[in-house]
Design a protein around this motif. Structure first.
Motif, short mmCIF file in Angstrom:
data_model
loop_
_atom_site.label_atom_id
_atom_site.label_comp_id
_atom_site.label_asym_id
_atom_site.label_seq_id
_atom_site.Cartn_x
_atom_site.Cartn_y
_atom_site.Cartn_z
N LEU A 79 0.85 -1.21 0.00
CA LEU A 79 0.00 0.00 0.00
C LEU A 79 0.88 1.26 0.00
O LEU A 79 0.58 2.23 -0.70
CB LEU A 79 -0.94 0.01 1.22
N LYS A 80 1.98 1.21 0.74
CA LYS A 80 2.90 2.37 0.80
C LYS A 80 3.47 2.64 -0.60
O LYS A 80 3.53 3.79 -1.04
CB LYS A 80 4.01 2.06 1.80
N LYS A 81 3.84 1.58 -1.29
CA LYS A 81 4.40 1.73 -2.64
C LYS A 81 3.36 2.38 -3.57
O LYS A 81 3.68 3.27 -4.36
CB LYS A 81 4.81 0.34 -3.18
N ILE A 82 2.11 1.91 -3.44
CA ILE A 82 1.06 2.47 -4.31
C ILE A 82 0.86 3.95 -4.01
O ILE A 82 0.73 4.77 -4.93
CB ILE A 82 -0.27 1.68 -4.11
N LEU A 83 0.86 4.32 -2.73
CA LEU A 83 0.67 5.74 -2.37
C LEU A 83 1.80 6.60 -2.94
O LEU A 83 1.57 7.70 -3.42
CB LEU A 83 0.57 5.90 -0.85
N LEU A 110 -6.63 -2.50 -4.64
CA LEU A 110 -7.25 -1.82 -5.79
C LEU A 110 -7.85 -0.47 -5.35
O LEU A 110 -7.78 0.51 -6.08
CB LEU A 110 -8.32 -2.70 -6.44
N ASP A 111 -8.41 -0.43 -4.14
CA ASP A 111 -8.98 0.82 -3.62
C ASP A 111 -7.92 1.89 -3.39
O ASP A 111 -8.22 3.08 -3.41
CB ASP A 111 -9.70 0.58 -2.29
N ALA A 112 -6.67 1.45 -3.14
CA ALA A 112 -5.61 2.41 -2.81
C ALA A 112 -5.09 3.14 -4.05
O ALA A 112 -4.52 4.23 -3.95
CB ALA A 112 -4.46 1.69 -2.12
N HIS A 123 -10.96 0.22 -9.83
CA HIS A 123 -11.30 0.99 -8.62
C HIS A 123 -12.82 1.16 -8.55
O HIS A 123 -13.46 1.42 -9.58
CB HIS A 123 -10.61 2.36 -8.67
N PRO A 124 -13.41 1.04 -7.34
CA PRO A 124 -14.88 1.15 -7.23
C PRO A 124 -15.44 2.42 -7.88
O PRO A 124 -16.53 2.39 -8.45
CB PRO A 124 -15.14 1.16 -5.72
N MET A 125 -14.68 3.52 -7.84
CA MET A 125 -15.18 4.75 -8.48
C MET A 125 -15.29 4.58 -9.99
O MET A 125 -16.24 5.06 -10.62
CB MET A 125 -14.25 5.93 -8.18
#
Ligand code: NDP
Length: 288
Positions: A79-83, A110-112, A123-125
């Protein structure tokens, strides 16, 4: 009747050339579209998919980062890498190759991903945007199927399209895209009773089940467009689709082979979505 073979490799080249023009225009304005592909673990099939995605980017002159993380990478570290990538101005598209190891929650991952950089459209959006008709990124495989139909001259509006499979990656977004193109859409699943009754009524039949050769010629309406998404590895090592090509091609009007049908389009549409993300992000930057 012998079906027209839809040549996915040739159409993929044509579509890539169209998107290369758009990528080159962006570069002239100072933005090189960039894709980051993250793979966690060393699943051999995933490694091949990722290598092909990175290669396709290079062919179009896109920037790409191939990030390989070990199978024991923690969810937190991923998650940190994705951010970090969400904030990286060189990167316009982020893709995490699925499946991820079991200790990682794929929905959280996927949400991140920033919805603006979610070039897989998971992504849900973006799923919601597709469902409400204001699509930003279509998931690559169904988007590729739509391009195959368009480039082959298959009419969609008013036709009966039957999609077999309801996965979030293929079946559901496929049905939504066909609906948006004004087809009358039926979705079949493993629980459907009398599958052949539905398939024989399909003007457009999209099969995405992962069950080798389950659709035979006698299940197809004469003249239908048959799109085979399936990719199944047989005992002899060869790939085959979910459609029995030899019997189906005698009945269908159009048919995709496996390999060489849908497969090349999936990667092409990923590159297209990356260029589109770069266009949108650079326009946003200009207006800030
Ligand atoms: P999933 O396993 O997630 O979904 C399969 C779907 O098929 C499910 O909805 C299932 O129904 C349905 N199904 C299974 N058996 C039957 C049956 N006998 N009759 C009717 N429906 C059935 O698979 P994916 O959607 O991820 O992938 C499908 C295929 O497409 C695979 O072969 C995969 O490798 C391939 N693929 C190819 C890509 C490409 O680029 N060419 C990209 C992505 C996938 P239920 O929901 O009831 O279980």
């Amino acid at each position: 009747m012998t079906a027209k073979i839809i040549d996915g490799r040739a159409i993929a080249q044509e579509v890539r050339a169209e998107w290369k023009v758009r990528a080159d225009e962006l570069k002239v304005r100072g933005t090189t579209p960039g894709l980051a592909v993250i793979i966690v673990g060393d699943d051999p099939a995933s490694k091949v998919y990722v290598a092909n995605k990175v290669k396709a980017c290079a062919e179009l002159g896109l920037y790409s980062e191939h990030i390989v993380l070990s199978a024991d990478t923690s969810e937190e570290a991923l998650l940190k890498k994705i951010l970090e990538l969400n904030e990286d101005p060189k990167i316009h598209g982020i893709l995490v190759q699925l499946p991820v190891p079991k200790h990682i929650n794929s929905s959280k991952v996927l949400d991140a991903i920033s919805p603006e950089k979610d070039v897989d459209g998971f992504h849900p959006m973006n799923v919601g945007a597709l469902a409400t008709g204001s699509m930003r990124f279509a998931p690559c495989t169904p988007y590729g199927v739509m391009k195959l139909l368009e480039k082959s001259g298959v009419l969609i509006e008013g036709k009966h399209a039957v999609v077999i499979g309801r996965s979030n990656i293929v079946g559901k977004p496929m049905a939504l895209l066909l609906l948006q193109a004004n087809a009358t859409v039926t979705i079949c699943t493993s629980k459907t009773i009398d599958l052949a009754k539905h398939t024989r009524d399909a003007d457009i039949l999209v099969v995405a089940t992962g069950k080798a050769k389950m659709i035979s010629g006698d299940m197809i309406k004469p003249g239908a467009a048959v799109i085979d998404v399936g990719m199944n590895r047989m005992d002899n090592g060869k790939l085959c689709g979910d459609v029995d090509f030899d019997s189906a091609k005698e009945v269908a009007g159009w048919i995709t082979p496996v390999p060489g049908g849908v497969g090349p389009m999936t990667i092409t549409m990923l590159v297209a979505n990356t260029v589109q993300a770069a266009e949108q992000l650079s326009t946003l930057k200009r207006h800030l």
